[in-house]
Design an enzyme around this catalytic site. Structure first.
Site, PDB file in Angstrom:
ATOM      1  N   HIS A   1      -7.331  57.233   0.271  1.00 21.95           N
ATOM      2  CA  HIS A   1      -6.422  57.021   1.400  1.00 21.95           C
ATOM      3  C   HIS A   1      -7.037  56.225   2.547  1.00 21.95           C
ATOM      4  CE1 HIS A   1      -3.651  59.588  -0.709  1.00 21.95           C
ATOM      5  NE2 HIS A   1      -4.575  60.539  -0.748  1.00 21.95           N
TER       6      HIS A   1
ATOM      7  N   SER B   1      -0.975  64.058  -1.699  1.00 17.32           N
ATOM      8  CA  SER B   1      -1.748  62.987  -2.328  1.00 17.32           C
ATOM      9  C   SER B   1      -1.251  62.781  -3.762  1.00 17.32           C
ATOM     10  CB  SER B   1      -3.240  63.319  -2.273  1.00 17.32           C
ATOM     11  OG  SER B   1      -4.010  62.227  -2.715  1.00 17.32           O
TER      12      SER B   1
END
Length: 311
Positions: free
Chosen positions: A200, A91
């Site tokens: 996300h 991430s």
């Protein structure tokens, strides 16, 4: 011998992180001082003293994680550690990986980290979004449950972290519906995560569009070391492709299992996690137990990591 570096993202932060490493190596304090100068905020104090609520604010967490990852990298380099053959970040950790690959300048990445965190926080009203970790179900079962429990709301599988460990994100009510449904389907555990930003997921598309705009003005170079990106598990060398991958990453899943398999396919035979904690080291072990992996967040751990690569 082929070594990979992996860099953690949001969730690995803690007040006092890298304190032991910082007591032994000046590079840690120097890196956080540099971060403070760039952003005009005292990250040395925030990281070492908190409060935790301030450190956990997304717009602070992401720069702090960048500083921690690069501080650990600089200690590694000062100790004569070997050069990695490939990099990846989980991430937000992808930004740290790009700095390590010399595709982004540290100061540029720090400013992007602050902006990215702010855009994520602004994208969804406080309390509307949620995330949960589902343990003990396979990827396809989690996807199916998301489709069943969405009921017109956003609910998506967004982090494929390890076999049997998938994170879902979306609108809070939909995530809350998924919790009992996943348990009924045989999940070992379902844990609501202490975040309000559904990272996300497609709820981040607006933030991604704003980030893409900002990225157009950001200087990006071809990486000196290959970086595998979260969105497509691919290496990108052209600056525009890197910018596109960073923007898309905000609303598309983190494909971590595939990333580790792709590293193995490139001949990687050991992995070092640079940054606070050992979350990624644990995930790597679950993905492929045959790969030696070591975190490097204390002097003792750094020493073991250096031994792992013959340093």
């Amino acid at each position: 011998m082929s070594i990979a570096f992996v860099f953690p993202g949001q969730g690995s932060q803690a007040v006092g992180m890298l304190a032991e490493l910082g007591a032994a190596f000046p590079q840690v304090g120097e890196t956080f001082e540099e971060l403070s100068d760039v952003l005009g905020q005292d990250f040395v104090r925030l990281v070492q003293e908190g409060p935790a609520e301030a450190l956990d604010r997304t717009e602070n967490t992401q720069p702090a994680m960048l500083g921690a990852g690069i501080a650990a990298l600089r200690v590694w380099q000062a100790c004569g550690g070997c050069q990695p053959s490939v990099l990846a970040g989980h991430s937000f950790g992808e930004y740290t990986a790009l700095v390590a690959a010399e595709a982004l300048e540290f100061a540029t990445a720090a400013q992007l980290a602050r902006l990215r965190g702010r855009l994520m926080q602004e994208a969804v009203p406080e309390g509307r979004g949620a995330m949960a970790a589902v343990l003990g179900l396979d990827d396809e079962r989690v996807r199916t449950l998301c489709a069943e429990q969405a009921r017109g709301e956003v609910l998506e599988a967004v982090n494929f972290n390890a076999p049997g460990q998938v994170v879902v994100a979306g609108e809070r009510q939909a995530v809350e519906r998924l919790v009992p449904a996943a348990k009924a389907a045989g999940a070992r555990r379902v844990v609501l995560l202490p975040v309000s930003v559904p990272a996300h997921s497609s709820l981040m598309r607006g933030a991604a569009a704003r980030l893409a705009e900002a990225l157009r003005e950001v200087p990006v170079k071809a990486p000196a070391i290959p970086v595998l990106h979260n969105v497509d598990v691919a290496e990108h060398r052209r600056p525009d492709e890197i910018r596109e991958a960073l923007a898309a990453q905000l609303y598309r899943p983190v494909r971590w299992v595939e990333t580790i398999h792709a590293m193995r396919a490139r001949g990687v035979d050991r992995v070092v996690e640079l940054g606070p904690g050992k979350v990624l080291a644990g995930l790597v072990r679950r993905i492929d137990r045959s790969v030696p992996v070591q975190c490097a967040d204390s002097p003792q751990a750094m020493e073991r990591a250096l031994e792992l690569c013959g340093g």
